[in-house]
Design an enzyme around this catalytic site. Structure first.
Site, PDB file in Angstrom:
ATOM      1  CG  HIS A  31       9.659   2.129  -2.085  1.00 51.77           C
ATOM      2  ND1 HIS A  31      10.746   1.942  -1.182  1.00 51.77           N
ATOM      3  CD2 HIS A  31       9.873   1.159  -3.145  1.00 51.77           C
ATOM      4  CE1 HIS A  31      11.532   0.981  -1.716  1.00 51.77           C
ATOM      5  NE2 HIS A  31      10.774   0.568  -2.790  1.00 51.77           N
ATOM      6  CG  ASP A  86      11.968   3.802   1.340  1.00 52.63           C
ATOM      7  OD1 ASP A  86      12.575   2.833   1.123  1.00 52.63           O
ATOM      8  OD2 ASP A  86      10.826   3.629   0.711  1.00 52.63           O
ATOM      9  CD  GLN A 121      -1.857  -6.774  -5.260  1.00 54.61           C
ATOM     10  OE1 GLN A 121      -1.705  -6.785  -6.427  1.00 54.61           O
ATOM     11  NE2 GLN A 121      -1.030  -6.646  -4.321  1.00 54.61           N
ATOM     12  CG  HIS A 169       6.077  -8.386  -8.017  1.00 58.60           C
ATOM     13  ND1 HIS A 169       4.741  -8.428  -7.522  1.00 58.60           N
ATOM     14  CD2 HIS A 169       6.655  -7.271  -7.618  1.00 58.60           C
ATOM     15  CE1 HIS A 169       4.619  -7.156  -6.605  1.00 58.60           C
ATOM     16  NE2 HIS A 169       5.622  -6.392  -6.904  1.00 58.60           N
ATOM     17  CD  GLU A 202      -1.535  -4.968  -0.540  1.00 64.01           C
ATOM     18  OE1 GLU A 202      -0.937  -3.955  -0.486  1.00 64.01           O
ATOM     19  OE2 GLU A 202      -1.596  -5.592  -1.582  1.00 64.01           O
ATOM     20  CG  ASP A 209      12.325  -6.200  -1.495  1.00 65.60           C
ATOM     21  OD1 ASP A 209      12.379  -5.894  -2.701  1.00 65.60           O
ATOM     22  OD2 ASP A 209      11.467  -6.143  -0.730  1.00 65.60           O
TER      23      ASP A 209
END
Length: 418
Positions: free
Chosen positions: A24, A113, A305, A320, A328, A344
């Site tokens: 987040h 958020d 990543q 996951h 990405e 989610d």
């Protein structure tokens, strides 16, 4: 314009308030860098829990701690995530209000958020109805709706309801890290539900590359960049990248089957095994099962990543399906092997596999033979080749979104009009 360039200060200030978890914080700070580059002052209100380290990476943003008080059980590494979210919500309300008041009257708006805005109350479906489609939420089934295994279903639904009610009552708009090509109908539903505009400002990690690079060094884990040189030695699209993100963890039995399945697949792999990956493990980084042939693989505690997914040697991503990882992977045209863990991620996995057609589900029956079969199907099978072609098409659309900036520009105009 990236996060390192600044437009003249407009005198308008935006306050950001992210949840204190890496998945987040990263996109919220990337958004902050984009807004600052367009002339808006940006203040990041943040919790003391998992507080970001702003000095090195985000000098253009103002960081303001709210100094919440959390019960000890909520800060434990083994804390139930829903209980933790509820505790954070309760503890942060008053100090957030006070911190925000201290910044007035210069605040144009606050971006808070706001996940968990869909599928209210549906997570507690009976087991026998898990395969039923959810009306108006295609392609989702009941089993794909937001859930956290082991937590109290009523508590989860209550938390979702509170977030949704607060958004309906108080929000002036919604900022979403996505782009129209993959979620145009979902964005329209959000706008209709809230009667407020929704701004699809993604993919943020490419619109704000300097901030994205900083994010990889700024939070819970330092990336091991030696894996990029290891990838250099492999042919194009030959390596499977495996990472379950910064929070998700698995049981020891699942971890062992992952390891044995990867080793038995015959496919080269780069595997992120971060501290805390295995639930209840005595060691921070759990040992691999004895006797495995790991000659085709490389294990690192954390990876850069976005650079890994952009590397030509990467042919698939075992993920996951956290939203940042999903976006990405879509941006780089990398097909996915979906292993959602909670929240989610089940929703995202269903979109990956059945809406966009760029991934395979591992399924709930988890053993080494099925793991090896799924890895080979994605990496060297005909089905995987079809998904790779679809992923390449999405990559083109994602790159087109990153090349244009109307959504972020429209967001800035809207903020300045408030």
């Amino acid at each position: 314009m990236d996060g390192q360039e600044r437009a003249p200060h407009t005198g308008r200030r935006v306050v950001l308030f992210p949840l204190p978890f890496q998945g987040h914080l990263s996109p919220m700070l990337q958004l902050g860098a984009l807004l600052r580059a367009r002339g808006l002052a940006v203040a990041v209100l943040h919790t003391d829990f998992n507080a970001p380290d702003p000095g090195r990476s985000y000098p253009e943003l103002d960081f303001v701690p709210i100094h919440e008080t959390l019960p000890e059980e909520a800060t434990s590494p083994d804390a139930d995530i829903v209980a933790q979210l509820l505790a954070l919500n309760a503890a942060c309300e008053a100090p957030f209000r006070e911190a925000l008041a201290s910044l007035l009257p210069d605040v144009a708006c606050a971006v808070v958020d706001g996940q968990f805005y869909a599928a209210l109350g549906a997570a507690a479906k009976a087991d026998e109805r898990l395969e039923e489609p959810v009306p108006e939420l295609e392609p989702l089934r009941a089993r794909d709706l937001i859930r956290v295994d082991g937590c109290d279903a009523d508590a989860l639904c209550g938390f979702i309801t509170r977030v949704a009610d607060a958004m309906r009552a108080s929000a002036s708009g919604v900022v979403v890290n996505t782009f129209d090509a993959i979620e145009v109908s979902e964005l329209a539903k959000i706008q209709t539900e809230l009667s407020q505009p929704a701004f699809a400002v993604g993919p943020l990690h490419k619109l704000s590359p300097a901030a994205a690079t900083a994010a990889e060094h700024n939070f819970l884990h330092a990336p091991d960049r030696s894996c990029l040189a290891w990838l250099d030695a492999h042919p194009p699209r030959s390596v499977l990248y495996v990472s379950l993100g910064s929070v998700a963890c698995v049981d020891r039995g699942v971890f062992d089957e992952m390891a044995r399945g990867l080793a038995g697949s015959g496919v080269p792999f780069l595997w992120v095994i971060r501290p805390g990956s295995v639930r209840g493990a005595a060691e921070d980084v759990p040992p691999l099962p004895a006797g495995l042939d790991m000659s085709r693989g490389k294990v690192v505690p954390w990876a850069p990543q976005t650079d890994v997914l952009a590397h030509p040697a990467i042919g698939g991503f075992w993920t996951h399906c956290g939203w940042n990882s999903t976006l990405e992977s879509v941006y780089e045209g990398v097909p996915m092997l979906a292993q959602p863990c909670f929240a989610d991620q089940t929703v995202n996995a269903r979109y990956v596999t059945h809406q966009w057609g760029v991934g395979l589900e591992l399924g709930e029956v988890f053993d080494r033979e099925r793991v090896a079969e799924a890895v080979r199907k994605l990496m060297v099978g005909q089905e995987g080749a079809v998904m790779r072609a679809r992923a390449s098409d999405l990559k083109i659309q994602a790159n087109q979104s990153a090349a244009a900036t109307p959504a972020i520009d429209n967001l800035v105009k809207y903020i300045c009009s408030l």
